[in-house]
Design a protein around this motif. Structure first.
Motif, short mmCIF file in Angstrom:
data_model
loop_
_atom_site.label_atom_id
_atom_site.label_comp_id
_atom_site.label_asym_id
_atom_site.label_seq_id
_atom_site.Cartn_x
_atom_site.Cartn_y
_atom_site.Cartn_z
N PHE A 157 0.92 -1.44 -0.26
CA PHE A 157 0.06 -0.01 -0.01
C PHE A 157 0.81 1.23 0.07
CE2 PHE A 157 -3.67 -2.59 1.95
CZ PHE A 157 -4.31 -2.39 0.95
N VAL A 158 2.00 1.33 0.60
CA VAL A 158 2.90 2.52 0.96
C VAL A 158 3.39 2.87 -0.55
CG1 VAL A 158 4.83 3.40 1.72
CG2 VAL A 158 3.20 2.19 3.27
N ILE A 159 3.99 1.60 -1.15
CA ILE A 159 4.75 1.81 -2.43
C ILE A 159 3.51 2.65 -3.57
CG2 ILE A 159 5.87 0.63 -4.39
CD1 ILE A 159 7.11 -1.06 -2.46
N ILE A 160 2.43 1.60 -3.36
CA ILE A 160 1.31 2.36 -4.50
C ILE A 160 1.13 3.92 -4.15
CG2 ILE A 160 -1.15 2.15 -5.07
CD1 ILE A 160 -0.81 -0.80 -4.46
N ALA A 161 0.87 4.15 -2.88
CA ALA A 161 0.53 5.58 -2.48
C ALA A 161 1.75 6.44 -2.99
CB ALA A 161 0.55 5.63 -1.12
N MET A 162 2.97 6.06 -2.73
CA MET A 162 4.27 6.77 -2.98
C MET A 162 4.30 7.01 -4.50
SD MET A 162 8.26 5.79 -2.10
CE MET A 162 8.37 4.37 -2.83
N VAL A 163 4.11 6.04 -5.41
CA VAL A 163 4.13 6.05 -7.04
C VAL A 163 3.00 7.00 -7.46
CG1 VAL A 163 3.91 4.74 -9.22
CG2 VAL A 163 5.42 3.94 -7.34
N LEU A 164 1.80 6.80 -6.79
CA LEU A 164 0.69 7.72 -7.31
C LEU A 164 1.13 8.99 -6.91
CD1 LEU A 164 -2.36 5.41 -6.59
CD2 LEU A 164 -1.14 5.70 -8.64
N PHE A 165 1.35 9.41 -5.70
CA PHE A 165 1.45 10.73 -5.29
C PHE A 165 2.84 11.47 -6.32
CE2 PHE A 165 4.20 13.85 -2.63
CZ PHE A 165 3.22 14.72 -2.56
N ARG A 166 3.60 10.65 -6.41
CA ARG A 166 4.84 11.20 -7.32
C ARG A 166 4.25 11.40 -8.91
NH1 ARG A 166 10.34 11.20 -6.84
NH2 ARG A 166 11.55 11.38 -8.46
N LEU A 167 3.50 10.43 -9.15
CA LEU A 167 2.89 10.58 -10.74
C LEU A 167 1.99 11.75 -10.87
CD1 LEU A 167 2.00 9.66 -13.57
CD2 LEU A 167 0.19 8.15 -12.37
N LEU A 168 1.13 11.96 -9.67
CA LEU A 168 0.27 13.23 -9.66
C LEU A 168 1.05 14.49 -9.51
CD1 LEU A 168 -2.56 14.15 -9.71
CD2 LEU A 168 -2.67 13.87 -7.40
N PHE A 169 2.20 14.46 -8.63
CA PHE A 169 2.94 15.80 -8.46
C PHE A 169 3.49 16.03 -9.58
CE2 PHE A 169 6.62 18.15 -7.45
CZ PHE A 169 6.22 19.12 -6.54
N ILE A 170 4.23 15.29 -10.41
CA ILE A 170 5.04 15.48 -11.57
C ILE A 170 4.11 15.77 -12.89
CG2 ILE A 170 6.49 14.54 -13.34
CD1 ILE A 170 7.62 12.74 -11.10
N ALA A 171 2.89 15.19 -12.82
CA ALA A 171 1.94 15.65 -13.71
C ALA A 171 1.40 16.83 -13.57
CB ALA A 171 0.86 14.67 -13.81
N CYS A 172 1.49 17.51 -12.51
CA CYS A 172 1.09 19.05 -12.08
C CYS A 172 2.22 20.15 -12.47
CB CYS A 172 0.58 19.10 -10.74
SG CYS A 172 -0.86 18.27 -10.27
N ARG A 173 3.19 19.64 -13.00
CA ARG A 173 4.38 20.39 -13.35
C ARG A 173 4.29 20.68 -14.72
NH1 ARG A 173 7.03 23.64 -10.11
NH2 ARG A 173 8.87 23.13 -11.39
N SER A 174 4.63 21.90 -15.34
CA SER A 174 4.99 22.04 -16.68
C SER A 174 5.87 21.29 -17.32
CB SER A 174 4.96 23.41 -17.11
OG SER A 174 6.01 24.10 -16.45
N ASP A 175 6.89 21.08 -16.52
CA ASP A 175 8.06 20.35 -17.06
C ASP A 175 8.05 18.69 -16.91
OD1 ASP A 175 8.35 21.04 -14.18
OD2 ASP A 175 10.52 21.29 -14.34
N TRP A 176 6.88 18.21 -16.61
CA TRP A 176 6.63 17.00 -16.52
C TRP A 176 7.43 15.85 -17.17
CZ3 TRP A 176 4.99 14.34 -20.66
CH2 TRP A 176 4.52 14.98 -21.72
N HIS A 177 7.70 16.29 -18.63
CA HIS A 177 8.55 15.28 -19.57
C HIS A 177 9.93 15.21 -19.16
CE1 HIS A 177 9.45 19.53 -20.93
NE2 HIS A 177 8.40 19.86 -20.94
N GLY A 178 10.75 16.14 -18.46
CA GLY A 178 11.99 16.30 -17.86
C GLY A 178 13.08 16.60 -19.03
N GLY A 179 12.28 17.18 -20.19
CA GLY A 179 13.20 17.77 -21.30
C GLY A 179 13.89 16.85 -22.28
N PHE A 180 14.65 16.87 -22.88
CA PHE A 180 15.36 16.18 -23.96
C PHE A 180 15.94 15.01 -23.38
CE2 PHE A 180 15.09 18.99 -27.84
CZ PHE A 180 13.77 19.36 -27.78
N CYS A 181 15.44 13.85 -23.09
CA CYS A 181 15.84 12.58 -22.50
C CYS A 181 15.25 11.59 -22.89
CB CYS A 181 16.19 12.90 -21.08
SG CYS A 181 14.48 13.06 -20.17
#
Length: 526
Positions: free
Chosen positions: A360-384
């Motif tokens: 449960f903790v890993i699922i929550a950690m991954v979903l939180f990271r996914l949502l946080f990064i998706a809320c950033r305009s630089d979600w793609h990480g640039g040319f990589c």
């Protein structure tokens, strides 16, 4: 007669995955610095090694004002976390001494893209720069990342062995992390994610449960959890997104006592001490990072990303584009670039059965990271390559694979044939895909694609459209660009022929390993 599962042994349980991964990472290394992010990190390390200061003398010539804003003293400082630059400094010092021999004058050295204002132009035109010293220096230092990435593989082995009690399952899972995920490609870059992963996994190792043990010895726990907090703090002073893991690691740390039979209330003081030790560790590193920022920019919360002149860094936005891009886009979709996660999702019940709370903790950690990064305009990480900001959670997402393999080796029924073969074929395909990414050159692929479109008056980076077009995806067009590994530049084969040759070698090794595993387990029932 049944042979106990503990008789199955892997020779050199830690040394073998380390040597294998280090060898293959070094074989596929580019041999230089390919990104402006990596160039900034390198130049800070160079300044530390030569001048003893975090200030960088000059801006990136090819990317003016990128990543090096001016501080309170009007000198330029990095907008990236400092830990990797600090660790690079001694490597740069030694490499500088070697460069004084001018060993590189008659040798073919890969061109680092941002070493000066004309480096990438020289790379495109296949011209040797007049001054190869900066490129030779970066070439020598570039082997820092394969070394660090091989430690990630070793730590994954230790974690899976502790969680499952199976060295063989740990061995296979660790190699899958190294060779069947984008870690293989990132081991040849100067991005900070591999080093941050080392600190994250070390922190997790100190608080992870042992097989069939839901608690820790009372003695020594203060040092254990303080150390875990300090290591996680080192992780976010390497890459700031590691800070997103802090609350979840804290939950894992206190869970053995909070979930014990006596209950949380009876163990509240132990939980408080554990939480205090862990928080003190992360707090110490956060305080040091704040002092570092204050001395540079006069604000402990200023990382250097809001003061860069003329550079639009990421801002918070609605998550819909980011979610679509991170999950399904041809340029950044995590399941496209790391399909081994499909097996992890399919085998997740094996982790859930062993460690329900950890699942449960890993699922929550991954979903939180996914949502946080998706809320950033630089979600793609640039040319990589692929979703770079997801790299840090890949070791945790592969834990179910380790649990499944451990159950396979310890099972009390004779194994079938087709299921192990099908699983082996799928994992082999995942490894071949990562080999494809390593043989190509994803970063220059993006830059050359952008240049071609700019000549036609088209900006493919506008609105992030480049990451949603199959024609611009490294998944399908990577071999239209250059070959990546410097050691393989002189191999007289085309890209597809070289991939086929390497894939056949991998197929032979994978086939022998699968046959050995099935045969070894069948012997238990003879």
């Amino acid at each position: 007669m049944i042979i106990p599962a503990r008789k199955i042994r892997v020779p050199g349980p830690v040394l073998v995955p380390w040597l294998v991964s280090l060898l293959l990472f070094s074989l596929m290394v580019y041999g230089g610095v390919r990104t402006p992010d990596g160039e900034v990190v390198f130049r800070v390390g160079e300044s530390l090694a030569m001048n003893g200061t975090f200030a960088v003398e000059k801006d990136l010539e090819a990317w003016p004002d990128f990543g090096l804003p001016r501080g309170c003293d009007n000198r330029r400082y990095s907008g990236f976390a400092p830990a990797q630059s600090v660790l690079l400094a001694p490597f740069i010092r030694v490499a500088s001494c070697l460069n004084q021999t001018r060993w590189y004058e008659y040798r073919r050295i890969p061109i680092s893209f941002a070493a000066d204002g004309f480096s990438f132009r020289s790379y495109i035109l296949k011209q040797r720069p007049s001054d190869m010293a900066p490129h030779a220096l970066r070439f020598l230092v570039s082997f820092f990342t394969p070394l660090v990435s091989s430690l990630v593989v070793v730590l994954q082995f230790l974690i899976i062995r502790r969680l499952t009690g199976s060295p063989l399952a740990a061995f296979i899972t660790a190699l899958l992390l190294g060779l069947a995920t984008p870690l293989w490609h990132y081991s040849g870059t100067m991005f900070a994610e591999p080093l941050a992963m080392v600190f994250v996994l070390l922190s997790f190792y100190l608080i992870s449960p042992r097989k069939d043990l839901n608690t820790f010895p009372v003695s020594g726990k203060a040092v254990r959890f303080l150390g875990s907090g300090l290591l996680l703090g080192l992780a976010f002073t390497t890459h700031i997104t590691a800070i997103l893991m802090t609350p979840f690691f804290l939950v894992i740390a206190i869970s053995p006592w909070a979930r014990s039979k006596t209950g949380f209330w009876e163990n509240r003081w132990i939980c408080a001490r554990v939480a205090a030790g862990f928080t003190a560790g992360t707090g110490i590193m956060a305080l040091l990072y704040g002092i570092y920022n204050y001395m540079r920019f006069g604000n402990p919360f200023e990382l250097g990303r809001q003061t860069a002149e003329g550079v639009a860094y990421g801002v918070f936005t609605t998550p819909w584009e980011g979610l679509a891009g991170l999950l399904a886009s041809p340029g950044k979709g995590v399941f496209w670039f790391c399909p081994i996660l499909i097996a992890a999702v399919f085998w997740w019940p094996y982790l859930h059965k062993r460690y329900r709370y950890l699942s449960f903790v890993i699922i929550a950690m991954v979903l939180f990271r996914l949502l946080f990064i998706a809320c950033r305009s630089d979600w793609h990480g640039g040319f990589c390559l692929g979703p770079r900001y997801f790299l840090m959670v890949l070791p945790f997402l592969l834990i179910p694979i380790g649990c499944r393999l451990a159950d396979f080796f310890a099972g009390d029924r004779p194994p079938g044939f087709w299921r192990p073969v099908a699983a082996g074929a799928f994992l082999f395909a995942c490894t071949v895909q990562q080999l494809y990414f390593c043989l190509g050159e994803p970063i220059s692929f993006y830059y050359m694609l952008r240049m071609v479109n700019l000549q036609q008056g088209i900006s493919i980076i506008a609105n992030n459209q480049i990451y949603f077009q199959w024609s611009a995806s490294p998944l399908v067009g990577l071999f239209d660009g250059r070959r990546g590994p410097f050691l393989l530049q002189s191999v007289p084969l085309g890209q597809w022929e070289l991939l086929a040759l390497c894939a056949m070698a991998l197929a032979l090794v994978t086939g022998l390993l699968t046959f050995y595993l099935i045969r070894t387990k069948r012997k238990r029932y003879t």
